[in-house]
Design an enzyme around this catalytic site. Structure first.
Site, short mmCIF file in Angstrom:
data_model
loop_
_atom_site.label_atom_id
_atom_site.label_comp_id
_atom_site.label_asym_id
_atom_site.label_seq_id
_atom_site.Cartn_x
_atom_site.Cartn_y
_atom_site.Cartn_z
N ARG A 1 -7.60 -3.23 9.51
CA ARG A 1 -6.49 -3.93 9.68
C ARG A 1 -7.25 -4.84 11.29
O ARG A 1 -7.52 -5.73 11.57
CB ARG A 1 -5.18 -3.65 10.69
N ARG B 1 -6.38 1.64 18.00
CA ARG B 1 -6.51 0.54 17.78
C ARG B 1 -6.81 -0.84 19.15
O ARG B 1 -6.50 -1.37 19.62
CB ARG B 1 -5.86 -0.14 16.58
N GLY C 1 -5.12 8.11 5.39
CA GLY C 1 -4.33 9.35 6.22
C GLY C 1 -3.23 9.25 4.98
O GLY C 1 -2.34 10.48 5.10
N LYS D 1 -0.02 -1.15 -0.12
CA LYS D 1 -0.06 0.03 0.42
C LYS D 1 0.67 1.72 0.24
O LYS D 1 0.70 1.90 -0.64
CB LYS D 1 -0.95 -0.08 0.60
N LYS E 1 -4.70 5.72 15.01
CA LYS E 1 -4.84 5.32 13.67
C LYS E 1 -6.23 5.42 12.82
O LYS E 1 -7.11 5.76 13.09
CB LYS E 1 -4.21 3.85 13.47
N ARG F 1 -8.75 12.19 12.31
CA ARG F 1 -6.84 11.86 13.11
C ARG F 1 -6.17 13.06 13.00
O ARG F 1 -6.95 14.55 13.19
CB ARG F 1 -7.16 10.77 11.61
N GLN G 1 4.55 9.31 7.71
CA GLN G 1 3.71 9.86 7.00
C GLN G 1 4.48 11.68 7.19
O GLN G 1 3.94 12.42 5.85
CB GLN G 1 2.11 9.45 7.07
N SER H 1 7.19 8.77 12.43
CA SER H 1 5.80 9.30 11.19
C SER H 1 6.35 8.80 10.45
O SER H 1 6.69 9.84 10.09
CB SER H 1 4.69 9.86 12.02
N ASP I 1 1.49 -1.25 11.94
CA ASP I 1 0.15 -1.77 11.05
C ASP I 1 -0.08 -3.06 11.90
O ASP I 1 -0.99 -3.63 11.32
CB ASP I 1 0.00 -1.71 9.98
C1 S3P Z 1 2.41 4.87 6.36
C2 S3P Z 1 3.15 4.26 7.18
C3 S3P Z 1 2.45 4.34 8.96
C4 S3P Z 1 1.31 3.22 8.78
C5 S3P Z 1 0.37 3.70 7.99
C6 S3P Z 1 1.09 3.98 5.95
C7 S3P Z 1 2.53 5.16 5.45
O1 S3P Z 1 1.74 5.98 9.12
O2 S3P Z 1 0.47 3.48 10.15
O3 S3P Z 1 -0.39 2.60 7.37
O4 S3P Z 1 2.21 5.01 3.67
O5 S3P Z 1 4.11 6.58 5.80
P1 S3P Z 1 2.68 6.49 9.95
O6 S3P Z 1 3.21 7.56 9.68
O7 S3P Z 1 1.54 7.55 10.69
O8 S3P Z 1 2.76 5.95 11.27
#
Ligand code: S3P
Length: 433
Positions: free
Chosen positions: A393, A351, A96, A23, A347, A124, A173, A171, A320
């Site tokens: 999940r 969770r 997200g 993903k 999340k 979120r 992201q 993180s 995850d």
């Molecule tokens: C992701 C980073 C993670 C993960 C998410 C996908 C990504 O989140 O939980 O499913 O693709 O960068 P966080 O960066 O908030 O930990």
């Protein structure tokens, strides 16, 4: 579908499962290809609801995305400075990753954009991305004192200014959003991570010719003149999807599964480390490189599991997978103690709360802590009706717990389409083999 009944496995799980595309890598493949000028052929793309949210957003920004088959796309952009003002509100759905990464990419642009998403995404925290982008000079406005969707990005008066960001949360992201804004900034941008998180953004930016410098836990991006799109991007299989089968085969007696084409980037393999620490029989076979990422086939055999402890330093490498690790821990001997996992509260759902509330109905004995869980192993499975919390999940972890235990009825089961649309078909195949 309102609910899905999962029956207990009456025999061992055997055979091979080809793990669908990752993903995180699928999102990035579409986003970054939209910054090149030549067509990029993306294969083994994950056609899940989240990744399709990214496709919708990139099309709205002027990228050409041709869907050739279920897992095959061609994306052509208009260059690093070629994104166009969207005519509509951008909808990130449940994703997200779409929202946070694209805020980074859009904050520096000379046009306005507005984001929305589903009810889960509206809850979120987005301040963690908005704050550093504002420090770079971005003009972002959001509900809840600039922390929540809906979000409006207004063109900045001056180009964004590169800076050094010491991230308070580990993180990927947030890291990615700041690095992407840094592509368009004046001067270099550095992010410092408290613990290493997935590095797919860094690897793929390098594949597009961007220069990154690494120093311990810090990553610096130098704004490039252009992005040079590769002709092809091959997405590895998603270890977060493989995790469900890894746990299922470990806890159902007599099982042996071969999980084919799984991405085993070090920043994602925390699940393997923890399963091995629990006594699992997991082996990485045929390790190779595919599309700049390491991949392997993972063989998992049933084994007697015992409890383990792990904390903040490994959490980003398995963030995850904690719901399904909790399933493994329920079937293990002794206690499993998880700390430093407060991120799970923000999340797709909380969770930690969902695990305690739902797994308890299947016989799990779990104490919720502010930032973790204590899972008492050796629970006696019972059949129950459990709510997915509309969290993919959670739904898949409940399915594994029910299959290995006394069965389960999952209420709101369709959310699996967010990351693994073929999950129930694969599960039915295994049970009926
Ligand atoms: C992701 C980073 C993670 C993960 C998410 C996908 C990504 O989140 O939980 O499913 O693709 O960068 P966080 O960066 O908030 O930990």
């Amino acid at each position: 579908m309102d609910s899905k009944i999962i029956r207990p496995a009456t025999k061992a799980l055997r055979g091979e499962i080809v793990i669908p595309g990752d993903k995180s890598v699928s999102h990035r493949a579409v986003m970054f290809s939209a910054l090149g000028t030549t067509p990029v052929h993306i294969t083994n793309f994950l056609p899940s609801a989240d990744c399709l949210s990214t496709v919708g957003v990139m099309r709205a920004l002027g990228a050409k995305v041709d869907i050739l088959g279920d897992t095959e796309l061609v994306v052509q952009g208009n260059g690093l400075h070629g994104l166009q003002e969207p005519e509509t509100v951008l909808d990130a759905g449940n994703s997200g990753t779409t929202l946070r990464l694209m805020m980074g990419m859009l904050a520096p642009q000379r046009f306005m954009s507005v984001f929305t998403g589903d009810s889960s995404l509206h809850k979120r925290p987005m301040g963690r991305v908005i704050n550093p982008l504002r420090k770079m000079g971005a003009n972002i406005f959001a509900r809840g004192e600039n922390t929540k969707l809906p979000i409006a990005i207004i063109p900045p008066k001056e180009p964004l200014q590169g800076f050094t960001y010491d991230m308070p949360v580990a993180s990927a992201q947030v890291k990615s959003a700041v690095l992407l804004a840094g592509l368009f900034a004046r001067g270099n941008t550095t992010v410092v991570e408290p613990y290493p998180s997935r590095n797919h953004t860094e690897l793929m930016l390098e594949a597009f010719g961007v220069n990154l410098e690494y120093d311990g836990n810090s990553i610096t991006v130098e704004p490039p003149e252009t992005m040079t799109a590769p002709e092809e991007l091959v997405v590895p299989g998603d270890i977060s999807s493989a995790a469900f089968w890894m746990v299922a085969a470990s806890i159902i007696p007599g099982s042996e599964l071969l999980l084919k084409n799984v991405g085993v980037n070090d920043t994602r393999t925390g699940i393997i480390d923890v399963m091995k620490a629990m006594g699992a029989d997991v082996a990485m076979l045929n390790k190779r490189k595919s599309g700049g990422e390491p991949v392997a086939d993972i063989r998992v055999r049933h084994a007697r599991l015992h409890g383990t402890s792990f904390g903040a330093d490994i959490i980003p490498r398995l963030v995850d997978e904690i719901p399904v690790i909790a399933v493994a821990a329920m079937f293990a001997e002794g206690d499993t103690i998880i700390t430093g996992a407060g991120e799970l509260r923000v999340k797709e759902t909380d969770r930690l709360e969902a695990i305690c509330a739902q797994f308890g109905k299947l016989g799990g004995v779990i104490d919720g802590q502010e930032d973790g869980l204590v899972i008492h192993g050796g629970s006696v499975p019972v059949n129950g009706e459990c709510f997915s919390h509309d969290d993919h999940r959670m739904a898949m972890s409940l399915a594994i717990a029910g299959m290995a235990g006394a069965g389960v009825t999952i209420v709101n089961p369709d959310c699996i389409a967010i990351s693994y649309p073929g999950f129930y078909d694969e599960l039915d195949n295994l049970l009926n083999k």
